[in-house]
Design an enzyme around this catalytic site. Structure first.
Site, PDB file in Angstrom:
ATOM      1  N   GLY A 188      16.122  -0.449  10.393  1.00  0.00           N
ATOM      2  CA  GLY A 188      16.121  -1.143  11.601  1.00  0.00           C
ATOM      3  C   GLY A 188      15.681  -0.137  12.637  1.00  0.00           C
ATOM      4  N   HIS A 233      30.465  -5.142  26.928  1.00  0.00           N
ATOM      5  CA  HIS A 233      28.996  -4.524  26.045  1.00  0.00           C
ATOM      6  C   HIS A 233      27.891  -5.460  26.822  1.00  0.00           C
ATOM      7  CE1 HIS A 233      31.609  -3.392  22.763  1.00  0.00           C
ATOM      8  NE2 HIS A 233      30.722  -2.568  22.585  1.00  0.00           N
ATOM      9  N   LYS A 268      24.466  -8.351  22.761  1.00  0.00           N
ATOM     10  CA  LYS A 268      25.246  -8.005  21.671  1.00  0.00           C
ATOM     11  C   LYS A 268      25.835  -9.346  21.134  1.00  0.00           C
ATOM     12  CE  LYS A 268      29.540  -6.082  20.178  1.00  0.00           C
ATOM     13  NZ  LYS A 268      28.942  -5.231  18.953  1.00  0.00           N
ATOM     14  N   GLY A 273      33.382  -4.780  17.291  1.00  0.00           N
ATOM     15  CA  GLY A 273      34.215  -4.356  16.001  1.00  0.00           C
ATOM     16  C   GLY A 273      35.240  -3.289  16.397  1.00  0.00           C
TER      17      GLY A 273
HETATM   18  P1  NAD Z   1      19.357  -4.489  17.617  1.00  0.00           P
HETATM   19  O1  NAD Z   1      18.883  -5.952  17.777  1.00  0.00           O
HETATM   20  O2  NAD Z   1      18.731  -3.697  18.693  1.00  0.00           O
HETATM   21  O3  NAD Z   1      18.628  -3.760  16.328  1.00  0.00           O
HETATM   22  C1  NAD Z   1      18.654  -4.306  15.175  1.00  0.00           C
HETATM   23  C2  NAD Z   1      17.717  -3.933  14.055  1.00  0.00           C
HETATM   24  O4  NAD Z   1      17.993  -4.352  12.851  1.00  0.00           O
HETATM   25  C3  NAD Z   1      16.401  -4.356  14.499  1.00  0.00           C
HETATM   26  O5  NAD Z   1      15.478  -3.037  14.049  1.00  0.00           O
HETATM   27  C4  NAD Z   1      15.888  -5.427  13.505  1.00  0.00           C
HETATM   28  O6  NAD Z   1      14.665  -5.456  13.201  1.00  0.00           O
HETATM   29  C5  NAD Z   1      16.662  -4.929  12.049  1.00  0.00           C
HETATM   30  N1  NAD Z   1      17.054  -6.085  11.464  1.00  0.00           N
HETATM   31  C6  NAD Z   1      17.768  -7.269  11.850  1.00  0.00           C
HETATM   32  N2  NAD Z   1      17.550  -8.043  10.663  1.00  0.00           N
HETATM   33  C7  NAD Z   1      17.070  -7.364   9.783  1.00  0.00           C
HETATM   34  C8  NAD Z   1      17.131  -7.880   8.431  1.00  0.00           C
HETATM   35  N3  NAD Z   1      17.490  -8.826   7.818  1.00  0.00           N
HETATM   36  N4  NAD Z   1      16.439  -6.975   7.660  1.00  0.00           N
HETATM   37  C9  NAD Z   1      16.200  -5.784   8.104  1.00  0.00           C
HETATM   38  N5  NAD Z   1      16.160  -5.256   9.255  1.00  0.00           N
HETATM   39  C10 NAD Z   1      16.837  -6.176   9.994  1.00  0.00           C
HETATM   40  O7  NAD Z   1      20.959  -4.058  17.581  1.00  0.00           O
HETATM   41  P2  NAD Z   1      21.775  -2.837  17.816  1.00  0.00           P
HETATM   42  O8  NAD Z   1      22.006  -2.781  19.456  1.00  0.00           O
HETATM   43  O9  NAD Z   1      20.852  -1.398  17.489  1.00  0.00           O
HETATM   44  O10 NAD Z   1      22.778  -3.021  17.031  1.00  0.00           O
HETATM   45  C11 NAD Z   1      22.916  -3.207  15.612  1.00  0.00           C
HETATM   46  C12 NAD Z   1      24.405  -3.249  15.003  1.00  0.00           C
HETATM   47  O11 NAD Z   1      24.852  -1.832  15.070  1.00  0.00           O
HETATM   48  C13 NAD Z   1      24.952  -4.091  15.624  1.00  0.00           C
HETATM   49  O12 NAD Z   1      25.823  -4.963  14.603  1.00  0.00           O
HETATM   50  C14 NAD Z   1      26.102  -3.386  16.667  1.00  0.00           C
HETATM   51  O13 NAD Z   1      27.104  -4.156  16.883  1.00  0.00           O
HETATM   52  C15 NAD Z   1      26.231  -2.159  15.855  1.00  0.00           C
HETATM   53  N6  NAD Z   1      26.605  -0.807  16.508  1.00  0.00           N
HETATM   54  C16 NAD Z   1      27.390  -0.248  15.924  1.00  0.00           C
HETATM   55  C17 NAD Z   1      27.824   1.074  16.408  1.00  0.00           C
HETATM   56  C18 NAD Z   1      28.595   2.004  15.783  1.00  0.00           C
HETATM   57  O14 NAD Z   1      29.069   2.946  16.429  1.00  0.00           O
HETATM   58  N7  NAD Z   1      29.393   1.535  14.794  1.00  0.00           N
HETATM   59  C19 NAD Z   1      27.371   1.295  17.856  1.00  0.00           C
HETATM   60  C20 NAD Z   1      26.456   0.502  18.196  1.00  0.00           C
HETATM   61  C21 NAD Z   1      25.984  -0.674  17.998  1.00  0.00           C
END
Ligand code: NAD
Length: 267
Positions: A15, A155, A159, A165
């Site tokens: 991603g 958030h 989101k 989580g």
């Molecule tokens: P986002 O929507 O900005 O980015 C998601 C990315 O995943 C995009 O690049 C998209 O193209 C890619 N993607 C989506 N479906 C896909 C698929 N089927 N195959 C391949 N790539 C795919 O989201 P974000 O804000 O970057 O958040 C992503 C995830 O991370 C969410 O679940 C969010 O809750 C989580 N998150 C976790 C933390 C942590 O510390 N653990 C922190 C922030 C966000």
């Protein structure tokens, strides 16, 4: 091809066009212990073919991305986290997984990967939140269920999953401090005639708006006093830096599922 001794860990970012994917790529620049070796996005993502790191363009071929790395870093969506875990199991590839909102089938694929390779899974990679988990658990243990425990998370408007989580991790830590089964005491949002608050209930509420990176507050309401433990993330850099630290740490560990407390040496 295997990594040479003393060479930096090779990471594949999933991603790369996403908010967290971009933050991970930014945070990786200039690191000596880890380098970006591949970046894989979904086949209809806008940034395919774009150079995202030195000599690395975003591709849609997950197998090729995994073959080029020692560890993959996954902040995407539950469906892609599941597909990545299934593919990584074939490569016995280490993983750092931060996607939230995972369903039981996604968790099962990740559990299967953990039998074959070392992985770090965390709903929050910040140092502060991981300290908060220990603090709320201790507060809940000392205060007990007579102090009403509530978690509120806020958030950004994009989101998808709720509660966050991180809020679930905090609420589960409170339940652990109470010695309670979380699923038996949880209350996710309230609506309508819900009646008086049962003793020991743990409430979780979600607020969505604007560009808030992530706020979490655990409140403990006693008779005549209230304790609040809050964390506010103002930048995704903290999650990205934590994920990269986890990626550099996890390569070479025995197969198994680890969390950020293991990475930080706080377990
Ligand atoms: P986002 O929507 O900005 O980015 C998601 C990315 O995943 C995009 O690049 C998209 O193209 C890619 N993607 C989506 N479906 C896909 C698929 N089927 N195959 C391949 N790539 C795919 O989201 P974000 O804000 O970057 O958040 C992503 C995830 O991370 C969410 O679940 C969010 O809750 C989580 N998150 C976790 C933390 C942590 O510390 N653990 C922190 C922030 C966000």
């Amino acid at each position: 091809m295997a990594r040479g001794a003393g060479e930096p860990v090779r990471a594949c970012v999933l991603g790369p066009s996403g908010r967290m994917g971009r933050a991970v790529l930014d945070a990786a620049r200039g690191r000596s212990d880890l380098r970006i070796a591949a970046a894989v996005d979904r086949s209809d993502a806008g940034g395919l073919g774009v150079t995202v790191a030195e000599g690395v363009v975003a591709i849609a071929d997950l197998e090729a991305g995994l073959a080029a790395c020692d560890v993959y870093i996954d902040f995407t969506a539950p469906i892609s986290s599941r597909a990545a875990a299934e593919a990584a199991a074939r490569h016995r590839c280490a993983a750092v997984i931060g996607t939230t909102g995972l369903l039981p089938g996604d968790e099962a694929a990740i559990a299967q990967l953990a039998r074959l390779a070392p992985i770090v899974v965390a709903a929050n990679f910040s140092l502060g939140v991981n300290l908060v988990l220990g603090m709320v658990r201790q507060a809940a243990r000392v205060l007990g269920p007579d102090w009403d425990a509530e978690v509120v998370e806020t958030h950004h408007r994009a989101k998808r999953d709720a509660p966050s989580g991180t809020a679930l991790m905090i609420a589960r830590a409170i339940a652990a401090g109470h010695g309670a089964d979380y699923d038996a005491v949880k209350r996710h949002t309230r609506d309508g005639d819900v009646g008086p608050r049962p003793r020991g209930e743990i409430g979780v509420s979600s607020v969505r708006g604007g560009d808030v990176v992530g706020d979490h507050t655990a409140s403990f309401f006693g008779a005549g006093e209230r304790l609040e433990i809050s964390h506010r993330a103002t930048s995704r850099e903290i999650f990205a830096a934590g994920a990269l630290r986890a990626a550099a740490w996890v390569v070479g560990q025995p197969p198994g599922r680890y969390d950020m407390l293991d990475v930080l040496g706080l377990q």
